[in-house]
Design an enzyme around this catalytic site. Sequence first.
Site, PDB file in Angstrom:
ATOM      1  N   HIS A 121       0.985  -1.153  -0.126  1.00  0.00           N
ATOM      2  CA  HIS A 121      -0.048  -0.041   0.031  1.00  0.00           C
ATOM      3  C   HIS A 121       1.000   1.268  -0.068  1.00  0.00           C
ATOM      4  O   HIS A 121       0.624   2.174   0.867  1.00  0.00           O
ATOM      5  CB  HIS A 121      -0.769   0.046   1.261  1.00  0.00           C
ATOM      6  CG  HIS A 121      -1.911  -1.009   1.395  1.00  0.00           C
ATOM      7  ND1 HIS A 121      -2.847  -1.159   2.223  1.00  0.00           N
ATOM      8  CD2 HIS A 121      -1.980  -2.264   0.516  1.00  0.00           C
ATOM      9  CE1 HIS A 121      -3.527  -2.335   1.961  1.00  0.00           C
ATOM     10  NE2 HIS A 121      -2.988  -3.038   1.105  1.00  0.00           N
TER      11      HIS A 121
ATOM     12  N   GLU B 198     -11.185  -0.481  -7.640  1.00  0.00           N
ATOM     13  CA  GLU B 198     -12.029   0.744  -7.936  1.00  0.00           C
ATOM     14  C   GLU B 198     -11.306   1.528  -9.128  1.00  0.00           C
ATOM     15  O   GLU B 198     -10.035   1.551  -9.641  1.00  0.00           O
ATOM     16  CB  GLU B 198     -11.959   1.958  -6.741  1.00  0.00           C
ATOM     17  CG  GLU B 198     -12.582   1.252  -5.369  1.00  0.00           C
ATOM     18  CD  GLU B 198     -12.587   2.328  -4.387  1.00  0.00           C
ATOM     19  OE1 GLU B 198     -13.337   2.248  -3.343  1.00  0.00           O
ATOM     20  OE2 GLU B 198     -11.991   3.384  -4.674  1.00  0.00           O
TER      21      GLU B 198
ATOM     22  N   TYR C  16     -12.620   9.909  -0.695  1.00  0.00           N
ATOM     23  CA  TYR C  16     -12.894   8.782  -1.200  1.00  0.00           C
ATOM     24  C   TYR C  16     -13.354   7.781  -0.325  1.00  0.00           C
ATOM     25  O   TYR C  16     -13.603   6.582  -0.678  1.00  0.00           O
ATOM     26  CB  TYR C  16     -11.989   8.563  -2.581  1.00  0.00           C
ATOM     27  CG  TYR C  16     -12.060   9.386  -3.427  1.00  0.00           C
ATOM     28  CD1 TYR C  16     -12.995   9.175  -4.779  1.00  0.00           C
ATOM     29  CD2 TYR C  16     -11.569  10.665  -3.681  1.00  0.00           C
ATOM     30  CE1 TYR C  16     -13.141  10.127  -5.504  1.00  0.00           C
ATOM     31  CE2 TYR C  16     -11.907  11.546  -4.432  1.00  0.00           C
ATOM     32  CZ  TYR C  16     -12.758  11.284  -5.659  1.00  0.00           C
ATOM     33  OH  TYR C  16     -12.869  12.213  -6.503  1.00  0.00           O
TER      34      TYR C  16
END
Length: 350
Positions: free
Chosen positions: A31, A124, A134
Amino acid sequence: MKLRVLRYEFKNDTLVNPLIIIKDVPANQNHTGCRLVFGPGKKLYVTTGDADQPMLAQDLKTYNGKILRFNSDGTIPTDNPFFNNDTARKEIWSYGHRNPQGLAFQKATNLLFESEHGPTGGDEINIIEKGMNYGWPVIHHDDTRKGMKSPLAQYTPSIGPGETLFYEGDKLPSLKGKLLVACLRGESILSLIIKQGKIVDQEVLLKKAYGRIRSIVTGPDGFIYFSTSMHDPAEGRPGINDDMILRLRPSGSQKILAHKLAENAALPSKKLTPALLFQQLCASCHGDKLTGTSVTKAMVGGKFLHGSDRKSIIKNITNGITDKGMPAWNGAISTKDIESLADYILTIAK
């Protein structure tokens, strides 16, 4: 682990005159984001991941889980949404992201499109708007909440989206104007037709033809170039020729190795049970029933490395074990949900 972005000048086949755009961005083995794209006005957009600490994505005082925006000289544009906010990072353009992997501007509209990895599915495609939240980790998949922006499309099972581009070349007319998304877990290129900010059609190209695809660009010759990523631990399965950079060009054949996708309609909402929480947040690393994956060992029979009692499991879910790649879920889900998830784990571990 820390990240930084540097600008160099390329002279006589050498990189010279380094300039630090940003430094000391917290990172982890997962990430991390790291996509860099120049947009209108020569502004630089930089993606960052949540560094396996999901709630950082909602914290405007941190760089993590954000899309940042800079001038090309590293200064901060005065029209950034939080430039005059003393409690937020002035570099932030949008926030609430998990692990943004692709950024591409649509030429006709200047809309910024983004691809992002979700938790066990829920990958997404988003349209990025100035100052918008978001949602990660408060909402994901098809969740909605006031003040948070849900994705234009989400993909479950996971496709592992990578780099994105709008093809504007003239060598591949059938792809002109389409949004192309390199797919790692999907082992393909996702092709989307976008009209008025909506996905009106989509198909998969080169499915399983070359393996995991991470990067995709248009070359100066107008052809599309893409790279494979089969040496990635732990999902990659490299062959004798991996990894590769390939050029996509017309073949003279009508066969394009394309597969139509069903319309990306929202799935019926599901009750957030402990079993569903486990599937969304835990199963990709620990296996469907704690049977383990290539990332982690099996925990069936109570074989926990960091404590097998209820208190220890709750602590590990809450705070994470970030040096081992396990995110902290404190604040992302409620204390009640953490306790229910711990009870579920104890049940299936027997």
